[in-house]
Scaffold this motif. Structure first.
Motif, PDB file in Angstrom:
ATOM      1  N   ALA A  87       0.833  -1.207   0.000  1.00  0.00           N
ATOM      2  CA  ALA A  87       0.000   0.000   0.000  1.00  0.00           C
ATOM      3  C   ALA A  87       0.864   1.253   0.000  1.00  0.00           C
ATOM      4  N   LEU A  88       1.872   1.288   0.864  1.00  0.00           N
ATOM      5  CA  LEU A  88       2.760   2.455   0.903  1.00  0.00           C
ATOM      6  C   LEU A  88       3.526   2.605  -0.404  1.00  0.00           C
ATOM      7  N   GLY A  89       3.982   1.500  -0.949  1.00  0.00           N
ATOM      8  CA  GLY A  89       4.694   1.547  -2.221  1.00  0.00           C
ATOM      9  C   GLY A  89       3.828   2.078  -3.337  1.00  0.00           C
ATOM     10  N   ALA A  90       2.598   1.603  -3.400  1.00  0.00           N
ATOM     11  CA  ALA A  90       1.675   2.079  -4.440  1.00  0.00           C
ATOM     12  C   ALA A  90       1.421   3.578  -4.289  1.00  0.00           C
ATOM     13  N   LEU A  91       1.337   4.048  -3.064  1.00  0.00           N
ATOM     14  CA  LEU A  91       1.106   5.475  -2.832  1.00  0.00           C
ATOM     15  C   LEU A  91       2.299   6.319  -3.276  1.00  0.00           C
ATOM     16  N   VAL A  92       3.507   5.859  -2.981  1.00  0.00           N
ATOM     17  CA  VAL A  92       4.709   6.586  -3.406  1.00  0.00           C
ATOM     18  C   VAL A  92       4.785   6.631  -4.934  1.00  0.00           C
ATOM     19  N   LEU A  93       4.524   5.495  -5.569  1.00  0.00           N
ATOM     20  CA  LEU A  93       4.563   5.445  -7.032  1.00  0.00           C
ATOM     21  C   LEU A  93       3.490   6.331  -7.649  1.00  0.00           C
ATOM     22  N   GLU A  94       2.303   6.322  -7.050  1.00  0.00           N
ATOM     23  CA  GLU A  94       1.218   7.154  -7.565  1.00  0.00           C
ATOM     24  C   GLU A  94       1.559   8.637  -7.440  1.00  0.00           C
ATOM     25  N   GLU A  95       2.176   8.995  -6.344  1.00  0.00           N
ATOM     26  CA  GLU A  95       2.554  10.392  -6.151  1.00  0.00           C
ATOM     27  C   GLU A  95       3.559  10.835  -7.217  1.00  0.00           C
ATOM     28  N   GLU A  96       4.462   9.948  -7.590  1.00  0.00           N
ATOM     29  CA  GLU A  96       5.494  10.282  -8.576  1.00  0.00           C
ATOM     30  C   GLU A  96       4.985  10.209 -10.015  1.00  0.00           C
ATOM     31  N   PHE A  97       4.233   9.154 -10.337  1.00  0.00           N
ATOM     32  CA  PHE A  97       3.875   8.885 -11.728  1.00  0.00           C
ATOM     33  C   PHE A  97       2.416   9.156 -12.078  1.00  0.00           C
ATOM     34  N   GLY A  98       1.560   9.347 -11.079  1.00  0.00           N
ATOM     35  CA  GLY A  98       0.143   9.587 -11.326  1.00  0.00           C
ATOM     36  C   GLY A  98      -0.662   8.302 -11.328  1.00  0.00           C
ATOM     37  N   SER A  99      -1.941   8.435 -11.089  1.00  0.00           N
ATOM     38  CA  SER A  99      -2.807   7.257 -10.942  1.00  0.00           C
ATOM     39  C   SER A  99      -3.030   6.502 -12.248  1.00  0.00           C
ATOM     40  N   GLU A 100      -2.762   7.139 -13.383  1.00  0.00           N
ATOM     41  CA  GLU A 100      -2.972   6.484 -14.674  1.00  0.00           C
ATOM     42  C   GLU A 100      -1.762   5.671 -15.134  1.00  0.00           C
ATOM     43  N   SER A 101      -0.672   5.741 -14.393  1.00  0.00           N
ATOM     44  CA  SER A 101       0.544   5.012 -14.752  1.00  0.00           C
ATOM     45  C   SER A 101       0.279   3.507 -14.762  1.00  0.00           C
ATOM     46  N   LEU A 102       0.797   2.825 -15.774  1.00  0.00           N
ATOM     47  CA  LEU A 102       0.648   1.370 -15.824  1.00  0.00           C
ATOM     48  C   LEU A 102       1.348   0.701 -14.646  1.00  0.00           C
ATOM     49  N   LEU A 103       2.458   1.271 -14.206  1.00  0.00           N
ATOM     50  CA  LEU A 103       3.161   0.709 -13.052  1.00  0.00           C
ATOM     51  C   LEU A 103       2.302   0.831 -11.796  1.00  0.00           C
ATOM     52  N   VAL A 104       1.687   1.975 -11.610  1.00  0.00           N
ATOM     53  CA  VAL A 104       0.813   2.171 -10.448  1.00  0.00           C
ATOM     54  C   VAL A 104      -0.366   1.203 -10.518  1.00  0.00           C
ATOM     55  N   ARG A 105      -0.946   1.076 -11.688  1.00  0.00           N
ATOM     56  CA  ARG A 105      -2.069   0.132 -11.843  1.00  0.00           C
ATOM     57  C   ARG A 105      -1.644  -1.303 -11.545  1.00  0.00           C
ATOM     58  N   ALA A 106      -0.455  -1.685 -12.000  1.00  0.00           N
ATOM     59  CA  ALA A 106       0.042  -3.044 -11.736  1.00  0.00           C
ATOM     60  C   ALA A 106       0.271  -3.256 -10.240  1.00  0.00           C
ATOM     61  N   TRP A 107       0.856  -2.254  -9.560  1.00  0.00           N
ATOM     62  CA  TRP A 107       1.053  -2.351  -8.108  1.00  0.00           C
ATOM     63  C   TRP A 107      -0.295  -2.431  -7.402  1.00  0.00           C
ATOM     64  N   ARG A 108      -1.268  -1.662  -7.870  1.00  0.00           N
ATOM     65  CA  ARG A 108      -2.597  -1.688  -7.226  1.00  0.00           C
ATOM     66  C   ARG A 108      -3.266  -3.046  -7.412  1.00  0.00           C
ATOM     67  N   GLU A 109      -3.088  -3.668  -8.576  1.00  0.00           N
ATOM     68  CA  GLU A 109      -3.630  -5.018  -8.783  1.00  0.00           C
ATOM     69  C   GLU A 109      -2.990  -6.006  -7.811  1.00  0.00           C
ATOM     70  N   THR A 110      -1.685  -5.885  -7.636  1.00  0.00           N
ATOM     71  CA  THR A 110      -0.983  -6.746  -6.682  1.00  0.00           C
ATOM     72  C   THR A 110      -1.477  -6.478  -5.265  1.00  0.00           C
ATOM     73  N   LEU A 111      -1.706  -5.209  -4.955  1.00  0.00           N
ATOM     74  CA  LEU A 111      -2.243  -4.828  -3.642  1.00  0.00           C
ATOM     75  C   LEU A 111      -3.626  -5.444  -3.435  1.00  0.00           C
ATOM     76  N   ASP A 112      -4.473  -5.375  -4.450  1.00  0.00           N
ATOM     77  CA  ASP A 112      -5.812  -5.972  -4.349  1.00  0.00           C
ATOM     78  C   ASP A 112      -5.729  -7.472  -4.096  1.00  0.00           C
ATOM     79  N   GLU A 113      -4.818  -8.150  -4.787  1.00  0.00           N
ATOM     80  CA  GLU A 113      -4.631  -9.587  -4.567  1.00  0.00           C
ATOM     81  C   GLU A 113      -4.178  -9.855  -3.129  1.00  0.00           C
ATOM     82  N   GLN A 114      -3.309  -8.992  -2.619  1.00  0.00           N
ATOM     83  CA  GLN A 114      -2.804  -9.159  -1.252  1.00  0.00           C
ATOM     84  C   GLN A 114      -3.922  -8.935  -0.232  1.00  0.00           C
ATOM     85  N   VAL A 115      -4.790  -7.962  -0.481  1.00  0.00           N
ATOM     86  CA  VAL A 115      -5.940  -7.736   0.404  1.00  0.00           C
ATOM     87  C   VAL A 115      -6.787  -8.999   0.471  1.00  0.00           C
ATOM     88  N   ARG A 116      -7.079  -9.574  -0.673  1.00  0.00           N
ATOM     89  CA  ARG A 116      -7.903 -10.798  -0.704  1.00  0.00           C
ATOM     90  C   ARG A 116      -7.211 -11.953   0.020  1.00  0.00           C
TER      91      ARG A 116
END
Length: 182
Positions: free
Chosen positions: A15-44
């Motif tokens: 979660a913290l990593g995704a937030l740092v990446l989003e702050e740097e690259f924006g929410s539309e970044s493919l990297l941010v989206r990929a990290w968020r997908e991984t985060l969602d899997e981890q939540v589940r």
């Protein structure tokens, strides 16, 4: 219990990593989206560790609340956690449920979980390049090239010569070309 704790800490780091990446690259970044997908899997995954503590309907409420933009669902999940008396899960999920802004979430995680160190962009990109996920690696290379982060040149050169991962090889070539452009 040790596995549950380790996976819970992994969730917070993601979660913290995704937030740092989003702050740097924006929410539309493919990297941010990929990290968020991984985060969602981890939540589940983490929610599965609490199956014995909650009935399936309650876990469904928690999962929907965590993935919903609607505040009413989040409030319902907070009430459910508080009434269940599961302090471990409540402590873990509360920052996600109570924070409406990403910076609030980062502050809440760092305040409530002192064992989680803050993350910096360089370490996150290095981890993304070194990880097993070829899509995340390719997305990291894209962002490195886009931002011309030449401090990663040696790692990019290694990936360019890699024959195992065609995504990364192709993106490394693109990244190196980006470094040369003004």
């Amino acid at each position: 219990d040790e596995l549950r704790k380790r996976e819970s800490l992994a969730l917070l780091r993601l979660a913290l990593g995704a937030l740092v990446l989003e702050e740097e690259f924006g929410s539309e970044s493919l990297l941010v989206r990929a990290w968020r997908e991984t985060l969602d899997e981890q939540v589940r995954l983490v929610l599965k560790f609490f199956r014995r503590d909650f009935d399936p309907a309650s876990l469904g409420i928690l999962e929907k609340a965590l993935f919903s933009p609607h505040g009413s669902r989040r409030y319902e999940a907070i009430e459910l956690l508080q009434s269940a008396g599961d302090t471990e899960l409540c402590r873990l999920l509360s920052p996600f449920l109570e924070s409406s802004h990403t910076m609030d979430l980062a502050q809440e995680i760092q305040k409530n979980f002192t064992e989680i160190s803050s993350q910096n962009l360089s370490d996150l990109l290095g981890d993304s390049l070194a990880g097993e996920d070829s899509w995340i690696r390719a997305c990291a290379l894209w962002e490195i090239g886009r931002k011309k982060l030449t401090e990663f040149r040696s790692r990019v050169l290694e990936l360019k010569d890699s024959k195992q991962d065609l995504y990364s090889q192709e993106m490394a070539i693109h990244c190196l070309q980006s470094f040369e452009e003004q």
